[in-house]
Design a protein around this motif. Sequence first.
Motif, short mmCIF file in Angstrom:
data_model
loop_
_atom_site.label_atom_id
_atom_site.label_comp_id
_atom_site.label_asym_id
_atom_site.label_seq_id
_atom_site.Cartn_x
_atom_site.Cartn_y
_atom_site.Cartn_z
N ALA A 108 0.74 -1.19 0.07
CA ALA A 108 -0.06 -0.07 0.12
C ALA A 108 0.98 1.21 -0.06
N ASP A 109 0.27 2.24 -0.58
CA ASP A 109 0.98 3.81 -0.56
C ASP A 109 0.22 4.67 0.62
N LEU A 110 1.25 4.99 1.37
CA LEU A 110 0.48 5.80 2.62
C LEU A 110 0.32 7.26 2.29
N THR A 111 0.53 7.62 1.04
CA THR A 111 0.29 9.05 0.53
C THR A 111 -1.21 9.01 0.08
N GLY A 112 -1.98 7.86 0.06
CA GLY A 112 -3.28 7.94 -0.26
C GLY A 112 -4.23 6.99 0.59
N PRO A 113 -5.57 6.92 0.28
CA PRO A 113 -6.36 5.83 1.09
C PRO A 113 -5.83 4.40 1.45
N LEU A 114 -6.02 4.05 2.62
CA LEU A 114 -5.63 2.55 2.77
C LEU A 114 -6.90 1.59 2.63
N ASP A 115 -6.76 0.47 1.97
CA ASP A 115 -7.93 -0.44 1.77
C ASP A 115 -7.84 -1.16 3.14
N LEU A 116 -8.13 -0.85 4.07
CA LEU A 116 -8.02 -1.22 5.36
C LEU A 116 -9.33 -0.92 6.14
N MET A 117 -9.95 -1.64 6.79
CA MET A 117 -11.08 -1.25 7.91
C MET A 117 -10.86 -0.34 8.74
N ASP A 118 -11.81 0.30 9.43
CA ASP A 118 -11.83 1.18 10.52
C ASP A 118 -11.54 0.50 11.75
N GLY A 119 -10.79 1.07 12.57
CA GLY A 119 -10.77 0.76 13.92
C GLY A 119 -10.03 -0.76 14.15
N VAL A 120 -9.42 -1.36 13.45
CA VAL A 120 -8.60 -2.74 13.45
C VAL A 120 -7.40 -2.90 14.40
N TYR A 121 -6.64 -1.94 14.59
CA TYR A 121 -5.18 -2.46 15.34
C TYR A 121 -5.20 -1.83 16.61
N GLY A 122 -4.42 -2.49 17.57
CA GLY A 122 -4.19 -2.29 18.52
C GLY A 122 -2.83 -1.28 18.88
N ALA A 123 -2.02 -1.43 17.91
CA ALA A 123 -0.83 -0.74 17.86
C ALA A 123 -0.36 -0.37 16.43
N VAL A 124 0.27 0.74 16.46
CA VAL A 124 0.79 1.03 14.81
C VAL A 124 2.20 1.46 15.42
N VAL A 125 3.13 0.89 14.61
CA VAL A 125 4.66 1.14 14.70
C VAL A 125 5.21 1.51 13.24
N SER A 126 6.29 2.30 13.42
CA SER A 126 6.96 2.49 12.12
C SER A 126 8.53 2.97 12.41
N ALA A 127 9.41 2.58 11.61
CA ALA A 127 10.81 3.07 11.82
C ALA A 127 11.20 3.52 10.29
N GLY A 128 11.72 4.56 10.18
CA GLY A 128 12.34 5.09 9.04
C GLY A 128 11.45 5.26 7.58
N THR A 129 9.95 5.39 8.11
CA THR A 129 9.29 5.79 6.90
C THR A 129 8.92 7.28 7.00
N PHE A 130 8.69 7.69 8.04
CA PHE A 130 8.54 9.29 8.14
C PHE A 130 9.95 9.94 8.05
#
Length: 210
Positions: A108-130
């Motif tokens: 998926a491309d984070l610069t656009g809408p994600l084809d994922l449902m609302d309210g799915v994840y209990g945590a979101v992590v990222s290293a080196g993307t921003f």
Amino acid sequence: MPDEKPSLDAAYALETPEDNRRLYADWAETYDDSFAQQMDYRLPRMVALILAEVFQGPGPVLDVGAGTGLVAQNMLMRGMLEIDALDISADMLAVAASKGLYRKTIEADLTGPLDLMDGVYGAVVSAGTFTHGHVGPDALDELLRVARKGAVFVLSINAEHFEARGFAEKFAALAGRIDGLEHREVDIYGAAADAAHAGDKAQITVFTKR
């Protein structure tokens, strides 16, 4: 984008999603050795350690810009969590999938809408993307959408990118939607890093979705 040998400077110079796909297609198979190991790339481990400090579960966890899976490799509790890997590069995701760390991979491309449902994840992590040449603060809206109430976020943001792309203003605008916002400044690389990037810093930003 002109033809570039995969490198950190080439990654910082990326301008379009297609540039990203092209560079990381060429880099995927050697990324862990030619970049992460040689540069003593510490950011994924620090993100994983902070997640262990602030997140008790349950998952699932969304690893954003997962690349070859370095954050998941360093998660102390990965055996007890379902983790999904999201990245723009199918080639990087293939390497990540081969390590057996993820429930699934999501191209998926984070610069656009994600084809994922609302309210799915209990945590979101990222290293080196921003970071330079990659994703700006507007992607935070979609990440908040796919996280459930109370979800924990642990996101690394390159310190120069944080200033240049308006992350401070974005977090101020999100004040009514998030709680416990804190920024921890860390070194991205260890002693083995080349001189040009030895002093590079990141903000590891931690908050919860209200």
